[in-house]
Write a protein that holds these residues in place. Structure first.
Motif, PDB file in Angstrom:
ATOM      1  N   LEU A   6     -15.700  68.108  67.800  1.00  0.00           N
ATOM      2  CA  LEU A   6     -17.200  67.416  67.721  1.00  0.00           C
ATOM      3  C   LEU A   6     -17.038  66.242  66.489  1.00  0.00           C
ATOM      4  O   LEU A   6     -18.137  65.309  66.649  1.00  0.00           O
ATOM      5  CB  LEU A   6     -17.874  68.453  66.950  1.00  0.00           C
ATOM      6  CG  LEU A   6     -18.352  69.779  67.773  1.00  0.00           C
ATOM      7  CD1 LEU A   6     -19.285  70.449  66.854  1.00  0.00           C
ATOM      8  CD2 LEU A   6     -19.326  69.494  68.945  1.00  0.00           C
ATOM      9  N   MET A   7     -15.889  66.155  65.819  1.00  0.00           N
ATOM     10  CA  MET A   7     -15.893  64.808  65.035  1.00  0.00           C
ATOM     11  C   MET A   7     -15.126  63.795  65.588  1.00  0.00           C
ATOM     12  O   MET A   7     -14.468  63.737  66.526  1.00  0.00           O
ATOM     13  CB  MET A   7     -14.967  65.205  63.708  1.00  0.00           C
ATOM     14  CG  MET A   7     -15.484  66.356  62.871  1.00  0.00           C
ATOM     15  SD  MET A   7     -14.576  66.421  61.405  1.00  0.00           S
ATOM     16  CE  MET A   7     -14.801  67.966  60.921  1.00  0.00           C
ATOM     17  N   ARG A   8     -15.288  62.504  65.061  1.00  0.00           N
ATOM     18  CA  ARG A   8     -14.766  61.377  65.462  1.00  0.00           C
ATOM     19  C   ARG A   8     -13.228  61.336  65.440  1.00  0.00           C
ATOM     20  O   ARG A   8     -12.968  61.894  64.318  1.00  0.00           O
ATOM     21  CB  ARG A   8     -15.652  60.391  64.861  1.00  0.00           C
ATOM     22  CG  ARG A   8     -14.880  58.782  65.201  1.00  0.00           C
ATOM     23  CD  ARG A   8     -15.420  57.755  64.497  1.00  0.00           C
ATOM     24  NE  ARG A   8     -15.003  56.469  64.814  1.00  0.00           N
ATOM     25  CZ  ARG A   8     -15.176  55.387  64.294  1.00  0.00           C
ATOM     26  NH1 ARG A   8     -16.074  55.427  63.133  1.00  0.00           N
ATOM     27  NH2 ARG A   8     -14.266  54.292  64.394  1.00  0.00           N
ATOM     28  N   THR A   9     -12.500  60.996  66.384  1.00  0.00           N
ATOM     29  CA  THR A   9     -11.128  61.213  65.995  1.00  0.00           C
ATOM     30  C   THR A   9     -10.568  59.721  66.285  1.00  0.00           C
ATOM     31  O   THR A   9     -11.338  59.012  67.057  1.00  0.00           O
ATOM     32  CB  THR A   9     -10.344  62.254  67.111  1.00  0.00           C
ATOM     33  OG1 THR A   9     -10.502  61.868  68.623  1.00  0.00           O
ATOM     34  CG2 THR A   9     -10.885  63.562  66.809  1.00  0.00           C
ATOM     35  N   ILE A  10      -9.443  59.327  65.700  1.00  0.00           N
ATOM     36  CA  ILE A  10      -8.747  58.114  65.866  1.00  0.00           C
ATOM     37  C   ILE A  10      -7.217  58.314  65.744  1.00  0.00           C
ATOM     38  O   ILE A  10      -6.623  59.306  65.055  1.00  0.00           O
ATOM     39  CB  ILE A  10      -9.346  57.080  64.630  1.00  0.00           C
ATOM     40  CG1 ILE A  10      -9.134  55.886  65.067  1.00  0.00           C
ATOM     41  CG2 ILE A  10      -9.122  57.595  63.275  1.00  0.00           C
ATOM     42  CD1 ILE A  10      -9.720  54.715  64.144  1.00  0.00           C
ATOM     43  N   GLY A  11      -6.551  57.398  66.645  1.00  0.00           N
ATOM     44  CA  GLY A  11      -4.986  57.614  66.282  1.00  0.00           C
ATOM     45  C   GLY A  11      -4.468  56.927  65.040  1.00  0.00           C
ATOM     46  O   GLY A  11      -5.054  56.040  64.352  1.00  0.00           O
ATOM     47  N   ALA A  12      -3.356  57.375  64.742  1.00  0.00           N
ATOM     48  CA  ALA A  12      -2.650  56.698  63.363  1.00  0.00           C
ATOM     49  C   ALA A  12      -2.271  55.365  63.506  1.00  0.00           C
ATOM     50  O   ALA A  12      -2.842  54.571  62.456  1.00  0.00           O
ATOM     51  CB  ALA A  12      -1.624  57.697  63.193  1.00  0.00           C
ATOM     52  N   GLY A  13      -2.179  54.952  64.625  1.00  0.00           N
ATOM     53  CA  GLY A  13      -1.648  53.710  64.587  1.00  0.00           C
ATOM     54  C   GLY A  13      -3.158  52.659  64.612  1.00  0.00           C
ATOM     55  O   GLY A  13      -3.189  51.715  64.056  1.00  0.00           O
ATOM     56  N   GLU A  14      -4.431  53.040  65.236  1.00  0.00           N
ATOM     57  CA  GLU A  14      -5.572  52.493  65.041  1.00  0.00           C
ATOM     58  C   GLU A  14      -5.983  52.784  63.494  1.00  0.00           C
ATOM     59  O   GLU A  14      -6.610  51.735  63.064  1.00  0.00           O
ATOM     60  CB  GLU A  14      -6.446  52.990  65.939  1.00  0.00           C
ATOM     61  CG  GLU A  14      -7.856  52.222  65.866  1.00  0.00           C
ATOM     62  CD  GLU A  14      -8.708  52.732  66.836  1.00  0.00           C
ATOM     63  OE1 GLU A  14     -10.172  52.203  66.620  1.00  0.00           O
ATOM     64  OE2 GLU A  14      -8.391  53.681  67.936  1.00  0.00           O
ATOM     65  N   PHE A  15      -5.935  53.633  63.051  1.00  0.00           N
ATOM     66  CA  PHE A  15      -6.135  53.828  61.574  1.00  0.00           C
ATOM     67  C   PHE A  15      -5.483  53.263  60.795  1.00  0.00           C
ATOM     68  O   PHE A  15      -6.050  52.363  59.754  1.00  0.00           O
ATOM     69  CB  PHE A  15      -5.783  55.461  61.085  1.00  0.00           C
ATOM     70  CG  PHE A  15      -6.192  55.574  59.591  1.00  0.00           C
ATOM     71  CD1 PHE A  15      -7.514  55.691  59.293  1.00  0.00           C
ATOM     72  CD2 PHE A  15      -4.985  55.800  58.611  1.00  0.00           C
ATOM     73  CE1 PHE A  15      -7.829  55.915  57.878  1.00  0.00           C
ATOM     74  CE2 PHE A  15      -5.264  55.926  57.316  1.00  0.00           C
ATOM     75  CZ  PHE A  15      -6.780  56.117  57.011  1.00  0.00           C
ATOM     76  N   LYS A  16      -4.119  52.868  60.808  1.00  0.00           N
ATOM     77  CA  LYS A  16      -3.421  51.971  60.137  1.00  0.00           C
ATOM     78  C   LYS A  16      -3.915  50.522  60.130  1.00  0.00           C
ATOM     79  O   LYS A  16      -3.995  49.891  59.155  1.00  0.00           O
ATOM     80  CB  LYS A  16      -1.833  52.105  60.489  1.00  0.00           C
ATOM     81  CG  LYS A  16      -1.035  51.353  59.594  1.00  0.00           C
ATOM     82  CD  LYS A  16       0.453  51.452  60.261  1.00  0.00           C
ATOM     83  CE  LYS A  16       1.332  50.418  59.510  1.00  0.00           C
ATOM     84  NZ  LYS A  16       2.797  50.750  59.946  1.00  0.00           N
ATOM     85  N   GLN A  17      -4.247  50.168  61.336  1.00  0.00           N
ATOM     86  CA  GLN A  17      -4.902  48.594  61.542  1.00  0.00           C
ATOM     87  C   GLN A  17      -6.203  48.362  60.817  1.00  0.00           C
ATOM     88  O   GLN A  17      -6.382  47.208  60.499  1.00  0.00           O
ATOM     89  CB  GLN A  17      -4.781  48.437  62.822  1.00  0.00           C
ATOM     90  CG  GLN A  17      -3.484  48.177  63.734  1.00  0.00           C
ATOM     91  CD  GLN A  17      -3.687  48.234  64.984  1.00  0.00           C
ATOM     92  OE1 GLN A  17      -4.704  48.301  65.523  1.00  0.00           O
ATOM     93  NE2 GLN A  17      -2.567  47.800  65.794  1.00  0.00           N
TER      94      GLN A  17
END
Length: 85
Positions: A6-17
């Motif tokens: 239910l939560m928004r998820t984001i990949g580690a690579g995108e988070f880093k950017q």
């Protein structure tokens, strides 16, 4: 694990950017973001709960005691003289 879907998820690579932008978003919206690595959840970015100023005021009330005279000198005048010499 249902909560994570239910939560928004984001990949580690995108988070880093886009880390700084995401920090601002979470701070403004209050909605957490799950950070994944290889599609597995590894961390969660959540806002810090706000504390109101009155939450800490008085928190130490009645936890200490005053013993003795607060304004009296720490040493007798004779002891001061002996320290000078």
């Amino acid at each position: 694990m249902v909560l994570l879907t239910l939560m928004r998820t984001i990949g580690a690579g995108e988070f880093k950017q886009s880390c700084l932008r995401l920090l601002d978003e979470v701070g403004a919206s209050g909605e957490p973001i799950v950070i994944t690595k290889r599609n597995r959840p590894v961390a969660q970015l959540v806002p810090v709960p706000l504390q109101r100023a009155e939450d800490w005021r008085g928190s130490m009330r009645e936890r200490g005691a005053i013993r003795g005279d607060l304004v009296a000198p720490a040493l007798d005048p004779e002891e001061w003289e002996s320290l000078r010499g």
